[in-house]
Design an enzyme around this catalytic site. Structure first.
Site, PDB file in Angstrom:
ATOM      1  N   HIS A 104      -3.037   7.188   2.871  1.00 19.29           N
ATOM      2  CA  HIS A 104      -3.534   5.934   2.321  1.00 19.29           C
ATOM      3  C   HIS A 104      -4.885   5.638   2.967  1.00 19.29           C
ATOM      4  CE1 HIS A 104      -4.118   1.851   1.309  1.00 19.29           C
ATOM      5  NE2 HIS A 104      -3.713   1.355   2.459  1.00 19.29           N
ATOM      6  N   CYS A 110       0.821  -1.234   0.000  1.00 22.75           N
ATOM      7  CA  CYS A 110       0.000   0.000   0.000  1.00 22.75           C
ATOM      8  C   CYS A 110       0.846   1.271   0.000  1.00 22.75           C
ATOM      9  CB  CYS A 110      -0.959  -0.003   1.180  1.00 22.75           C
ATOM     10  SG  CYS A 110      -2.101  -1.377   1.146  1.00 22.75           S
ATOM     11  N   ASN A 132     -10.366   0.139   0.411  1.00 19.15           N
ATOM     12  CA  ASN A 132      -8.902   0.241   0.434  1.00 19.15           C
ATOM     13  C   ASN A 132      -8.374  -0.273  -0.906  1.00 19.15           C
ATOM     14  OD1 ASN A 132      -6.154  -0.257   0.737  1.00 19.15           O
ATOM     15  ND2 ASN A 132      -6.328  -0.947   2.866  1.00 19.15           N
TER      16      ASN A 132
END
Ligand code: UT7
Length: 333
Positions: free
Chosen positions: A254, A112, A284
């Site tokens: 993020h 990520c 996500n």
């Protein structure tokens, strides 16, 4: 005059299949209320049958090029943990499909945090004079590795892609990337994994465990690592840039979990309404999450030219990183 990497265009793409929390609750032991209260997510998008990461990346990359008014790039970098195939990289395919065949093209896997690692890489290529224009795309098809029997991960992740075009320019221009702070801790390598399919646990020979080719995460253990590491790297990058926290107009972290975004803002003392949030609509999306949030916020006029933007991410590895820039005035596409 100091040569710098300047953000000149943004783009994003979400695949067509919208999946609501109720859709998931019909297939597994979960509920809209659990997902919304524990993560802030209402829906996510999944790739349709046969759609791969490069398909998403090409759409986002084309938009980023268009938004920058560019038709060429010397480098294409794809940040992803869900490449089309383990070998070769996804970036050469993306480059060729965008008409950029011949450009240097490679993937980055920092999970990520991949997009922030990619920004630092692109900045290095540009400031060293190796490239004039770099197309950086974060793209994920998480749906290809989600375990349908694992409700703790299946409800969080979504598919999508976001990209930016960075060009050579001057350090005092709007859009010039500032310093970047990156870090990692391999002690946490088992907290976020796809166990099988690499050289450690091979798909050939003895069969892997029944769930070893799926994504797995120890969410509770990761939660506070995420808040702490992002907060530390935000402070470090601001110090390096000579900026203060109260000068941050937009915190773009993020999109891992709305509670993580809120804890991070509180920890930094940045008002929560300065944090960009789109996790409710897209889930996500891993390495794609920051560029999707940037592209959407720019298109909606939420990000305005001259605003001080702080970007920060955390992911598997463990990895983390932050950077700063002043938002440029971009052409609307
Ligand atoms: O993007 C890369 C970095 N990733 C992150 O930063 C993710 C960080 N972690 C998280 O966002 C959160 O830890 C999760 C969203 C993954 C989980 O939330 P949590 O509040 O930490 O829940 P938990 O894992 O502590 O589980 C609490 C309870 C458990 O039940 P018991 O043991 O208390 O009876 C779980 O079994 O919630 C249960 N649970 C669920 N219930 C309904 C776990 N997943 C679900 C679900 N639906 N989908």
């Amino acid at each position: 005059m100091t040569r710098a990497a300047v953000l000149a265009g943004v783009g994003s793409y979400l695949p067509p299949r919208r999946v609501t929390n109720d859709d998931l609750a019909a297939a597994m032991d979960t509920s809209d209320s659990w997902i919304r209260t524990r993560t802030g997510i209402r829906q996510r998008f999944f790739a349709s049958e046969g759609m791969a990461t490069s398909d998403l990346a090409v759409e986002a990359g084309a938009q980023a090029l268009k938004s920058a008014g560019e038709t060429t790039a010397d480098a294409v970098v794809v940040a992803t943990m869900t490449p089309d195939r383990p070998c070769p990289g996804t970036a050469p395919t993306v480059a060729t499909r965008l008409g950029l065949g011949g450009a240097m093209a490679f993937d980055i896997n920092a999970v990520c945090t991949g997009f922030v690692y990619g920004l630092a890489t692109a900045q290095g290529l540009i400031t060293a004079g190796t490239a004039e224009r770099v197309l950086l795309i974060g793209a994920e098809t998480h749906s290809s590795v989600l375990n349908p029997d694992d409700r703790s991960t299946s409800v969080i992740f979504g598919d999508g892609a976001g990209g930016v075009l960075l060009r050579a320019g001057e350090a005092d221009e709007l859009g010039a990337l500032g310093p970047t702070v990156l870090g990692s801790d391999g002690e946490g390598a088992d907290l976020i994994t796809v166990r099988a399919g690499g050289s450690r646990q091979r798909l050939s020979g003895s069969p892997p465990g029944p769930a070893d080719h799926y994504f797995a995460m120890q969410g509770r253990a990761v939660f506070w690592h995420a808040v702490t590491r992002m907060a530390e790297s935000c402070r470090a990058v601001l110090e390096r840039a000579g900026r203060r926290l109260d000068e941050v107009d937009r915190l773009v972290s993020h999109q891992a979990n709305l509670r993580i975004i809120n804890h991070l803002a509180d920890e930094l003392g940045v008002p929560r309404d300065r944090a960009l949030v789109n996790i409710d609509r897209v889930g996500n999306t891993g390495a794609a999450s920051i560029p999707i949030a940037l592209a959407e916020a720019d298109a909606e006029g939420v990000l305005r030219a001259g605003e001080h933007v702080l970007l920060t991410a955390f992911g598997g590895g463990l990895t983390w990183g932050s950077t700063v820039l002043t938002w440029p005035g971009l052409q609307r596409t």
